[in-house]
Design a protein around this motif. Structure first.
Motif, PDB file in Angstrom:
ATOM      1  N   TYR A 161      37.525  92.837  47.970  1.00  0.00           N
ATOM      2  CA  TYR A 161      37.853  94.266  48.030  1.00  0.00           C
ATOM      3  C   TYR A 161      39.179  94.513  48.764  1.00  0.00           C
ATOM      4  CZ  TYR A 161      37.692  98.893  50.184  1.00  0.00           C
ATOM      5  OH  TYR A 161      38.029 100.126  50.657  1.00  0.00           O
ATOM      6  N   ILE A 162      39.360  93.893  49.932  1.00  0.00           N
ATOM      7  CA  ILE A 162      40.603  94.191  50.670  1.00  0.00           C
ATOM      8  C   ILE A 162      41.809  93.498  50.052  1.00  0.00           C
ATOM      9  CG2 ILE A 162      39.604  94.864  52.892  1.00  0.00           C
ATOM     10  CD1 ILE A 162      39.948  92.120  53.948  1.00  0.00           C
ATOM     11  N   SER A 163      41.577  92.404  49.319  1.00  0.00           N
ATOM     12  CA  SER A 163      42.722  91.772  48.630  1.00  0.00           C
ATOM     13  C   SER A 163      43.235  92.707  47.542  1.00  0.00           C
ATOM     14  CB  SER A 163      42.334  90.453  47.967  1.00  0.00           C
ATOM     15  OG  SER A 163      41.718  89.623  48.866  1.00  0.00           O
ATOM     16  N   THR A 164      42.320  93.266  46.762  1.00  0.00           N
ATOM     17  CA  THR A 164      42.783  94.108  45.659  1.00  0.00           C
ATOM     18  C   THR A 164      43.253  95.484  46.124  1.00  0.00           C
ATOM     19  OG1 THR A 164      40.429  94.040  45.187  1.00  0.00           O
ATOM     20  CG2 THR A 164      41.858  93.640  43.337  1.00  0.00           C
ATOM     21  N   THR A 165      42.512  96.103  47.030  1.00  0.00           N
ATOM     22  CA  THR A 165      42.866  97.495  47.340  1.00  0.00           C
ATOM     23  C   THR A 165      43.855  97.612  48.499  1.00  0.00           C
ATOM     24  OG1 THR A 165      41.036  97.742  48.864  1.00  0.00           O
ATOM     25  CG2 THR A 165      40.611  98.344  46.573  1.00  0.00           C
ATOM     26  N   ARG A 166      43.914  96.630  49.386  1.00  0.00           N
ATOM     27  CA  ARG A 166      44.749  96.762  50.578  1.00  0.00           C
ATOM     28  C   ARG A 166      45.858  95.727  50.646  1.00  0.00           C
ATOM     29  NH1 ARG A 166      45.537  99.852  52.059  1.00  0.00           N
ATOM     30  NH2 ARG A 166      45.619  99.736  54.299  1.00  0.00           N
ATOM     31  N   GLY A 167      45.894  94.851  49.657  1.00  0.00           N
ATOM     32  CA  GLY A 167      46.934  93.816  49.667  1.00  0.00           C
ATOM     33  C   GLY A 167      46.810  92.868  50.855  1.00  0.00           C
ATOM     34  N   VAL A 168      45.583  92.705  51.363  1.00  0.00           N
ATOM     35  CA  VAL A 168      45.388  91.759  52.473  1.00  0.00           C
ATOM     36  C   VAL A 168      45.340  90.354  51.874  1.00  0.00           C
ATOM     37  CG1 VAL A 168      43.786  91.008  54.280  1.00  0.00           C
ATOM     38  CG2 VAL A 168      44.134  93.442  53.879  1.00  0.00           C
TER      39      VAL A 168
ATOM     40  N   GLY B 175      49.545  91.904  54.817  1.00  0.00           N
ATOM     41  CA  GLY B 175      50.029  91.333  53.564  1.00  0.00           C
ATOM     42  C   GLY B 175      51.526  91.043  53.575  1.00  0.00           C
ATOM     43  N   LEU B 176      52.241  91.623  54.542  1.00  0.00           N
ATOM     44  CA  LEU B 176      53.695  91.412  54.614  1.00  0.00           C
ATOM     45  C   LEU B 176      54.062  90.279  55.566  1.00  0.00           C
ATOM     46  CD1 LEU B 176      55.139  95.019  55.141  1.00  0.00           C
ATOM     47  CD2 LEU B 176      55.403  93.589  53.124  1.00  0.00           C
ATOM     48  N   ASP B 177      53.073  89.784  56.270  1.00  0.00           N
ATOM     49  CA  ASP B 177      53.342  88.897  57.400  1.00  0.00           C
ATOM     50  C   ASP B 177      53.247  87.432  56.981  1.00  0.00           C
ATOM     51  OD1 ASP B 177      53.384  87.638  59.886  1.00  0.00           O
ATOM     52  OD2 ASP B 177      51.258  88.041  60.250  1.00  0.00           O
ATOM     53  N   ASN B 178      54.411  86.782  56.850  1.00  0.00           N
ATOM     54  CA  ASN B 178      54.387  85.370  56.454  1.00  0.00           C
ATOM     55  C   ASN B 178      54.088  84.439  57.615  1.00  0.00           C
ATOM     56  OD1 ASN B 178      54.934  85.829  53.759  1.00  0.00           O
ATOM     57  ND2 ASN B 178      57.137  86.079  54.196  1.00  0.00           N
ATOM     58  N   GLU B 179      54.218  84.971  58.840  1.00  0.00           N
ATOM     59  CA  GLU B 179      54.045  84.097  60.018  1.00  0.00           C
ATOM     60  C   GLU B 179      52.603  84.074  60.523  1.00  0.00           C
ATOM     61  OE1 GLU B 179      56.661  82.350  61.078  1.00  0.00           O
ATOM     62  OE2 GLU B 179      57.903  83.338  59.557  1.00  0.00           O
ATOM     63  N   GLN B 180      51.747  84.872  59.908  1.00  0.00           N
ATOM     64  CA  GLN B 180      50.330  84.932  60.269  1.00  0.00           C
ATOM     65  C   GLN B 180      50.104  85.289  61.738  1.00  0.00           C
ATOM     66  OE1 GLN B 180      48.863  81.277  58.150  1.00  0.00           O
ATOM     67  NE2 GLN B 180      48.304  82.917  56.766  1.00  0.00           N
TER      68      GLN B 180
ATOM     69  N   SER C 189      56.592 103.212  58.363  1.00  0.00           N
ATOM     70  CA  SER C 189      57.530 103.029  57.251  1.00  0.00           C
ATOM     71  C   SER C 189      57.746 101.538  56.987  1.00  0.00           C
ATOM     72  CB  SER C 189      58.853 103.694  57.584  1.00  0.00           C
ATOM     73  OG  SER C 189      59.425 103.043  58.705  1.00  0.00           O
ATOM     74  N   LEU C 190      58.223 101.235  55.775  1.00  0.00           N
ATOM     75  CA  LEU C 190      58.405  99.836  55.396  1.00  0.00           C
ATOM     76  C   LEU C 190      59.398  99.150  56.328  1.00  0.00           C
ATOM     77  CD1 LEU C 190      57.760  97.511  53.514  1.00  0.00           C
ATOM     78  CD2 LEU C 190      59.622  98.275  52.032  1.00  0.00           C
ATOM     79  N   SER C 191      60.502  99.852  56.669  1.00  0.00           N
ATOM     80  CA  SER C 191      61.492  99.177  57.523  1.00  0.00           C
ATOM     81  C   SER C 191      60.879  98.857  58.888  1.00  0.00           C
ATOM     82  CB  SER C 191      62.748 100.033  57.663  1.00  0.00           C
ATOM     83  OG  SER C 191      62.404 101.270  58.211  1.00  0.00           O
ATOM     84  N   ARG C 192      60.047  99.752  59.390  1.00  0.00           N
ATOM     85  CA  ARG C 192      59.409  99.474  60.689  1.00  0.00           C
ATOM     86  C   ARG C 192      58.358  98.368  60.570  1.00  0.00           C
ATOM     87  NH1 ARG C 192      58.758 105.205  63.919  1.00  0.00           N
ATOM     88  NH2 ARG C 192      60.958 105.768  63.858  1.00  0.00           N
ATOM     89  N   ARG C 193      57.680  98.330  59.441  1.00  0.00           N
ATOM     90  CA  ARG C 193      56.697  97.249  59.230  1.00  0.00           C
ATOM     91  C   ARG C 193      57.397  95.895  59.306  1.00  0.00           C
ATOM     92  NH1 ARG C 193      51.667  98.961  55.925  1.00  0.00           N
ATOM     93  NH2 ARG C 193      51.709 101.144  56.441  1.00  0.00           N
ATOM     94  N   LEU C 194      58.511  95.813  58.597  1.00  0.00           N
ATOM     95  CA  LEU C 194      59.232  94.546  58.564  1.00  0.00           C
ATOM     96  C   LEU C 194      59.759  94.197  59.957  1.00  0.00           C
ATOM     97  CD1 LEU C 194      61.045  95.068  55.136  1.00  0.00           C
ATOM     98  CD2 LEU C 194      59.126  93.523  55.624  1.00  0.00           C
ATOM     99  N   ALA C 195      60.246  95.232  60.668  1.00  0.00           N
ATOM    100  CA  ALA C 195      60.767  94.992  62.020  1.00  0.00           C
ATOM    101  C   ALA C 195      59.643  94.517  62.950  1.00  0.00           C
ATOM    102  CB  ALA C 195      61.398  96.272  62.562  1.00  0.00           C
ATOM    103  N   LEU C 196      58.469  95.084  62.758  1.00  0.00           N
ATOM    104  CA  LEU C 196      57.329  94.734  63.619  1.00  0.00           C
ATOM    105  C   LEU C 196      56.900  93.283  63.416  1.00  0.00           C
ATOM    106  CD1 LEU C 196      55.442  96.036  65.675  1.00  0.00           C
ATOM    107  CD2 LEU C 196      53.940  96.699  63.819  1.00  0.00           C
TER     108      LEU C 196
END
Ligand code: PLP
Length: 497
Positions: free
Chosen positions: A181-188, A319-324, A280-287
């Motif tokens: 469920y969270i993979s499909t709906t939340r991109g986890v 889902g954006l975090d490659n470093e886990q 926002s996306l830019s803040r997500r990436l910065a975080l």
């Protein structure tokens, strides 16, 4: 009421046959009370079991059972060939036991460490929900019959399995259902094996904090933010760094000015609690970049993201975090019902074993039966259907609140619609104290929470938080009118002509 009574050695015993309490238990309670209050003194002789049974008109076994219990607990002693006596061994302080009195002390009033380390008071609900209590799903629209059917099926088909101790990580079919469920709906990005089932997301937070946080660690928290998280961090001895929130969510630049190397960051990126903005996306990436640079953990608390009324639900930060570095936390409290006490953690690989140990120590497991019924509810498609239905219903209820506010609260409280969530904020006119408004509303039976309660630094403008999902439009209108009257009265009191 059929009472039977006797008295011996100045002690009256009255048994009530109509009561739900077993006769042996009534007799036990009364004899024990008589001993503890001194009415039956140490060394006093009791009648024989046969005599007492006959006087009370009960089976002798009833009296025997009572006496056995009192012997076992050392209230009575037997003298061979002589009889039964009240024990001489009772310590004096026991004999002065009075009825227990319980007046809980509030945080800060008690001398014990347990109460003093909790400087923020957290919600403890009592009584049925009434407008505008937050975090309340539509109990009037829950599929009770369906839930009952799934429960009965489980009790009939696999009850044995449900009663045992089981994997502390959770019931595997449920972990599979939630992961899908969270993979499909939340991109986890996750596999079922990295999920841990908890007793809700507050419990999940406690487990994560216990696992990753050391006393004195620097923790970025949203200001305003979720009190439950703040309280748990304080209890763990964290050094809190309040980071302001704006319409793009957590203000990363501001956070960096206050503390550039946090050990942990707590965020509600999908729907900031309580302001409602989206990170926002830019803040997500910065975080995510910041967390990787300083080796910080990020807790993503995704508590109510199912309820987005415009567009699709937003993808998770995890889902954006490659470093886990992101620890994703979710809950069924809002999307289903809070007393289910089921939440989950998506653990980064480095943390899974440690989190599992902490989960095991913190109560071993969640009830398997509830997990199994929930797994069935999700995998049979009912969950997705329920969310779709609730989305429509909640959008209607939000609209009812917006309409009622436009009609009744003009100049008193400005409520704007929101694309997401289960509550709205009503902004008070400048210089109106939200704590005062909150107290007046509560006294009038309207449940609101003041924005300032969630703030570490005082807010520039006061606001009230209003939950709407749990209430029918006519209840929303009625409560809005009552709130308007209360705020108007308060305004007249504060500004006498
Ligand atoms: C932001 C946030 N996180 C966590 C929780 C805790 O939810 P749960 O009932 O799953 O413990 C809440 C409850 O209101 C919440 O608002």
């Amino acid at each position: 009421m059929s009472k039977i009574a006797t008295s011996f050695t100045h002690v009256a015993v009255a048994l009530d046959r109509a009561s739900n309490t077993a006769l042996y238990r009534q007799l036990y309670d009364q004899l024990r009370d008589a001993i503890l209050s001194g009415r039956l003194a140490p060394g006093a002789r009791l009648p024989s079991t046969r005599e007492l049974a006959s006087e009370l008109n009960v089976a002798r076994n009833t009296v025997l059972n009572t006496f056995e219990q009192l012997y076992a607990e050392s209230y009575l002693e037997r003298r061979v060939g002589d009889g039964t006596y009240v024990s001489h061994q009772l310590p004096d302080d026991l004999l002065r036991v009075t009825k227990p009195q319980f007046t809980p002390k509030r945080s800060g009033q008690s001398n014990s460490n347990a109460a003093t380390f909790m400087p923020v008071s957290v919600a403890n609900y009592s009584g049925p929900p009434r407008p505008f209590r937050t975090g309340t799903p539509a109990f009037d629209a829950f599929p009770y019959k369906l839930w009952r059917r799934l429960l009965v099926q489980r009790w009939s088909n696999s009850a044995g399995e449900m009663l045992q101790y089981s994997d502390s990580a959770g019931y595997l079919p449920l972990r599979k259902a939630i992961a899908a469920y969270i993979s499909t709906t939340r991109g986890v990005r996750c596999v079922p094996e990295q999920l841990l089932i908890t007793s809700g997301s507050q419990h999940a937070l406690e487990i994560v904090i216990r696992t990753v946080l050391k006393t004195g660690d620097k923790v970025w928290i949203e200001d305003p933010g979720f009190l439950g998280a703040r309280a748990s961090f304080i209890a763990a001895g964290a050094h809190l760094v309040p980071v302001p929130v704006d319409n793009e969510g957590l203000n990363i630049a501001s956070g960096m000015e206050r503390c550039s190397d946090p050990n942990l960051i707590y965020v509600t990126p999908s729907h900031q609690y309580p302001l409602g903005s989206t990170l926002s996306l830019s803040r997500r990436l910065a975080l995510v970049k910041l967390a990787a640079r300083c080796g910080a953990w990020v807790i993503e608390d995704d508590y109510d993201s199912e309820f987005r009324y415009v567009g699709r639900p937003l993808a998770s930060l995890q889902g954006l975090d490659n470093e886990q570095r992101v620890i994703y936390i979710g809950t069924l409290s809002k999307v289903l019902f809070p007393s289910i006490r089921i939440g989950y953690i998506v653990a980064p690989p480095d943390l899974f074993e440690a989190l599992l140990s902490a989960r095991c120590l913190g109560g071993h497991q969640s009830p398997t039966m509830d997990q199994a019924v929930l797994a069935d509810f999700i995998s049979q498609g009912h969950f997705a259907r329920h969310i779709r239905r609730m989305r429509v219903l909640y959008a209607e209820r939000q609209q009812a609140l917006v309409n009622a506010a436009r009609s009744e609260l003009k100049g008193l409280l400005e409520i704007k619609p929101s694309d997401a969530g289960m509550h709205l904020l009503g902004w008070l006119p400048e210089h109106v104290d939200d704590q005062k408004s909150f107290r007046a509303a509560m006294a009038a039976g309207v449940e609101v929470t003041p924005l300032s309660a969630y703030c570490i630094e005082p807010p520039k403008q006061g606001a009230l938080r209003l939950g709407y999902t749990g209430y029918k439009p006519r209840e929303i209108w009625r409560a809005t009118r009552r709130l308007a009257e209360t705020l108007r009265n308060q305004h007249s009191k504060d500004n006498p002509r």
